[in-house]
Write an enzyme that holds these catalytic residues in place. Structure first.
Site, short mmCIF file in Angstrom:
data_model
loop_
_atom_site.label_atom_id
_atom_site.label_comp_id
_atom_site.label_asym_id
_atom_site.label_seq_id
_atom_site.Cartn_x
_atom_site.Cartn_y
_atom_site.Cartn_z
N GLU A 30 48.76 62.35 4.37
CA GLU A 30 50.03 61.65 4.23
C GLU A 30 51.19 62.58 4.62
OE1 GLU A 30 50.00 60.81 0.05
OE2 GLU A 30 47.88 60.26 0.09
N HIS A 47 51.71 56.88 3.54
CA HIS A 47 50.54 57.10 2.68
C HIS A 47 49.27 56.61 3.38
CE1 HIS A 47 48.11 57.14 -0.97
NE2 HIS A 47 49.12 57.66 -1.64
O1 TA6 Z 1 49.34 60.45 -2.51
C1 TA6 Z 1 48.55 60.78 -3.59
C2 TA6 Z 1 49.01 60.02 -4.82
O2 TA6 Z 1 50.31 60.42 -5.19
C3 TA6 Z 1 47.98 60.24 -5.91
O3 TA6 Z 1 48.50 61.06 -6.94
C4 TA6 Z 1 47.67 58.81 -6.37
O4 TA6 Z 1 48.59 58.41 -7.38
C5 TA6 Z 1 47.88 58.05 -5.06
O5 TA6 Z 1 49.07 58.60 -4.55
C6 TA6 Z 1 47.86 56.55 -5.18
O6 TA6 Z 1 48.99 56.09 -5.85
P1 TA6 Z 1 49.12 54.46 -6.06
O7 TA6 Z 1 50.44 54.27 -6.72
O8 TA6 Z 1 49.05 53.85 -4.69
O9 TA6 Z 1 47.92 54.07 -6.87
#
Ligand code: TA6
Length: 300
Positions: A274, A169
């Site tokens: 990501e 991520h």
């Molecule tokens: O990667 C995108 C995502 O899935 C978004 O939908 C948002 O939820 C982001 O990840 C951040 O998630 P987190 O659990 O780190 O706040």
């Protein structure tokens, strides 16, 4: 001059003679800084990122495993937190090697590989109960001149098969999101999570970020997603044995709504690209392994 590595009980830092450096928190094996030899920081880290191990880090490269997003109902991962447990569990530092081979090394001391491990015995009782499989992960962070490679190796240490998703991520730092575009995402379909997870085909060769963006591009044909700043290549993200890429920017309201996202306007200086395997599930029989990750090249 040689590679300089320092490790304490919370993080490992490596620096090359060229000035390239990387910092990895043992918590989540989260890379929180990667600087090119120009001293340029390539990753975005929220000024309110929690770094004491009490919450997943808002920035850097959180590791998403064994599930991406909110877990599905009636599934082995159903009672796990969003994005799984890997990013919010303490890993152990397994050591370093100056890799003589691999994508970033031309031999000698121009690259260093740091290995981190997480296995079932290191999980909290809650996580073990939520996902009762015998597994081991080895996460390798290889720092080279103007490049960072992060690979996750997943092994099924038990007899019972399990399935998982994985994703890196990565929060990339950009000068100004208004002049940023991403390329390499054409010719495939994506799920748009801003538009109720409807499926769309992506025809345009580049994607500009002009508002909240949350897209899951699936089964991409070619392996590189590039981030351009002012129409010049800034970062190339090359997938390794992974077929999906998520592009995310929370934009103004969502950024403001996240307590650990700071400054509020920080969404102008970051974009998440990501790489992962998140469309469907990878299945491992007992004793089998899977390895996937990314090679990121910086152009400044
Ligand atoms: O990667 C995108 C995502 O899935 C978004 O939908 C948002 O939820 C982001 O990840 C951040 O998630 P987190 O659990 O780190 O706040």
């Amino acid at each position: 001059p040689q590679v300089d590595i320092s490790a304490d009980d919370s993080k490992v830092t490596a620096r090359l003679p060229t000035g390239d450096s990387v910092e990895v928190l043992l918590y989540g094996a989260t890379v929180i800084s990667w600087k090119s030899n120009s001293g340029q920081e390539n990753l975005w880290l929220s000024q309110k990122a929690v770094l004491d191990g009490s919450k997943a880090v808002r920035g850097g490269i959180p590791i998403v495993f064994p599930v991406f997003g909110p877990p599905p109902q009636n599934h082995a991962t159903s009672s796990l937190p969003q994005h799984g447990f890997a990013r919010s569990t303490r890993w152990e530092y397994l050591g370093k090697s100056t890799s003589e081979s691999g994508a970033l090394s031309r031999g000698g001391d121009d690259s260093v590989k740091l290995d981190f491990g997480l296995s079932q015995s290191q999980l909290s009782p809650e996580s073990r109960k939520a996902w009762p499989y015998d597994f081991s992960l080895v996460y390798s962070v290889t720092l080279g001149k103007d490049g960072l490679q992060t690979m996750l190796n997943v092994r099924n240490e038990g007899k019972e098969s399990f399935e998982f998703q994985m994703l890196l991520h990565t929060y990339f730092a950009v000068k100004n999101i208004s002049n940023v575009s991403t390329s390499g995402l054409a010719g495939t379909s994506y799920i748009d999570k801003v538009l109720d997870a409807t499926e769309h085909s992506s025809s345009s060769p580049t994607l500009s970020i002009t508002g909240e963006t949350d897209r899951v591009y699936k089964s991409l044909k070619q392996d590189t997603t590039s981030i351009l700043q002012d129409d010049k290549p800034r970062l190339d993200v090359v997938r390794d044995n992974l077929t999906d890429t998520v592009v995310w920017n929370p934009w103004k309201e969502k950024a403001k709504a996240m307590g650990d996202f700071a400054p509020d306007e920080g969404y102008m200086n970051m974009v998440c690209v990501e790489v992962g395997s998140v469309d469907g599930w990878q299945k491992l029989e007992g004793g089998e392994t899977f390895e996937g990750g990314q090679l990121v090249k910086s152009h400044i």
